[in-house]
Design an enzyme around this catalytic site. Structure first.
Site, PDB file in Angstrom:
ATOM      1  N   ARG A 230       0.857  -1.186   0.000  1.00 49.95           N
ATOM      2  CA  ARG A 230       0.000   0.000   0.000  1.00 49.95           C
ATOM      3  C   ARG A 230       0.894   1.237   0.000  1.00 49.95           C
ATOM      4  O   ARG A 230       1.967   1.257   0.599  1.00 49.95           O
ATOM      5  CB  ARG A 230      -0.906   0.029   1.232  1.00 49.95           C
ATOM      6  CG  ARG A 230      -2.073  -0.941   1.169  1.00 49.95           C
ATOM      7  CD  ARG A 230      -3.121  -0.456   0.177  1.00 49.95           C
ATOM      8  NE  ARG A 230      -4.298  -1.320   0.131  1.00 49.95           N
ATOM      9  CZ  ARG A 230      -4.461  -2.287  -0.745  1.00 49.95           C
ATOM     10  NH1 ARG A 230      -3.523  -2.551  -1.643  1.00 49.95           N
ATOM     11  NH2 ARG A 230      -5.573  -3.013  -0.744  1.00 49.95           N
ATOM     12  N   HIS A 278      -0.105   0.650 -10.094  1.00 52.15           N
ATOM     13  CA  HIS A 278      -0.908  -0.276  -9.281  1.00 52.15           C
ATOM     14  C   HIS A 278      -1.409  -1.441 -10.146  1.00 52.15           C
ATOM     15  O   HIS A 278      -2.601  -1.737 -10.200  1.00 52.15           O
ATOM     16  CB  HIS A 278      -2.078   0.454  -8.632  1.00 52.15           C
ATOM     17  CG  HIS A 278      -2.553  -0.219  -7.366  1.00 52.15           C
ATOM     18  ND1 HIS A 278      -3.016   0.479  -6.284  1.00 52.15           N
ATOM     19  CD2 HIS A 278      -2.639  -1.537  -7.012  1.00 52.15           C
ATOM     20  CE1 HIS A 278      -3.370  -0.358  -5.327  1.00 52.15           C
ATOM     21  NE2 HIS A 278      -3.150  -1.590  -5.748  1.00 52.15           N
TER      22      HIS A 278
END
Length: 315
Positions: A230, A278
């Site tokens: 993250r 991502h």
């Protein structure tokens, strides 16, 4: 006649079709409503499916029974201080997703280890240059922060490429060929033996900004950092400073504090940082829908739910 259950889909409206179609196909008796697109009575909602619902939304549903996450990480839910913690929160777990994450870790470890970015530069310059061979693989120490399902899979694959592997986690793990470090007291020793550090931790209050100046200072000189967990794990300015000082050799980043990564971010143009948007693993909407449908069926049958989040741990 049993009343139809209603599922609230809490995702950006423009993305809703990715899940409404497979949900309708897999569970034709399930009533599906999309938050901010469809009108609905909060009292009629039995289940919810989403990724990062707006704060307070789930707490406003008085008859909510189970919440299903569209991602492996659940920090988007836990960031809501009003999340109704008496309601089970189910993580999305998918072997294919884990495998793709592990592939990403192996790929970028090898790209760094084999000096591929340097040769990319030589190609752009049209220069035929052969460099000094990299450190022997068996002498290169890779450390994985977070030895859950994905971390274990990545560790095993890198071990099989002959890297010297270790993992750090909250509790001790037993993985053949992977040295285990556990708890806060063993973190510094783990960092000190990690020439390549891969972050696969869940994002919790304890792990937020764990990739910081203090952590980087404890890594060996010329260590390399890969973050696929993250964006909230990383203090981006601390990383840039550690690279620019010469202590770290570079980094690969797939996740960021702000996504999409702003055009103004210095990470885009830093010569020793690889940025990907991502994409370490992309979940299949049909698999995600089936995970929720199967979970609803288990709940209705009175069977235990799988992959339920422990709120005391945050994952």
């Amino acid at each position: 006649m049993t009343a139809r259950s209603t599922l609230l889909l809490a995702v950006p409206v423009s993305w809703a079709g990715l899940w409404t179609a497979p949900l309708a196909e897999l569970a034709p008796d399930l009533n599906i409503v999309v938050h901010e697109r469809d009108k609905y009575d909060p009292k009629t909602i039995d289940y919810a499916l989403g990724f990062r619902p707006e704060p307070g939304l789930l707490g406003s549903l008085p008859n909510l029974k189970v919440v299903f996450s569209l991602g492996a990480g659940v920090d988007g839910f836990l960031a809501d201080s009003n999340y109704p913690k008496q309601i089970p929160l189910v993580r999305f777990v998918d072997h294919q997703l884990s495998r793709e994450m592990a592939q990403y870790c192996v790929m970028h470890t090898l790209i760094h280890h084999r000096q591929q970015r340097m040769f990319d530069g030589f190609q752009q310059e049209r220069k035929w240059r052969q460099s000094v061979p990299p450190r022997h693989t068996e002498d290169t120490r890779v450390g994985i922060l977070g030895i859950g399902e994905i971390g274990t899979m990545a560790a095993e694959r890198l071990r099989d490429h002959d890297f010297k592997m270790a993992g750090w986690s909250r509790t001790r793990k037993q993985i053949a060929g992977v040295e285990s470090f556990a708890g806060h007291d063993e973190l510094a020793k783990f960092l000190g033996r990690s020439d390549i550090l891969i972050c696969l931790l869940p994002l919790t209050p304890d792990t937020r900004h764990i990739l910081n100046a203090k952590t980087f200072a404890q890594l060996p000189k010329n260590a390399f950092v890969i973050n696929v967990a993250r964006g909230g794990h990383l203090k981006e300015q601390d990383l840039i400073a550690a690279i620019d000082s010469g202590h770290l050799s570079g980094a690969t980043l797939d996740v960021f504090e702000t996504e999409p990564l702003p055009e103004s971010s210095p990470l885009w143009s830093h010569p020793r940082i690889t940025v990907t948007p991502h994409v370490a693993a992309i979940s299949d909407p049909r698999v995600m829908a089936k995970n929720a449908v199967d979970g609803i069926a288990r709940h209705k049958a009175g069977k235990p739910l799988e992959n339920v989040v422990d709120f005391t741990r945050g994952y």
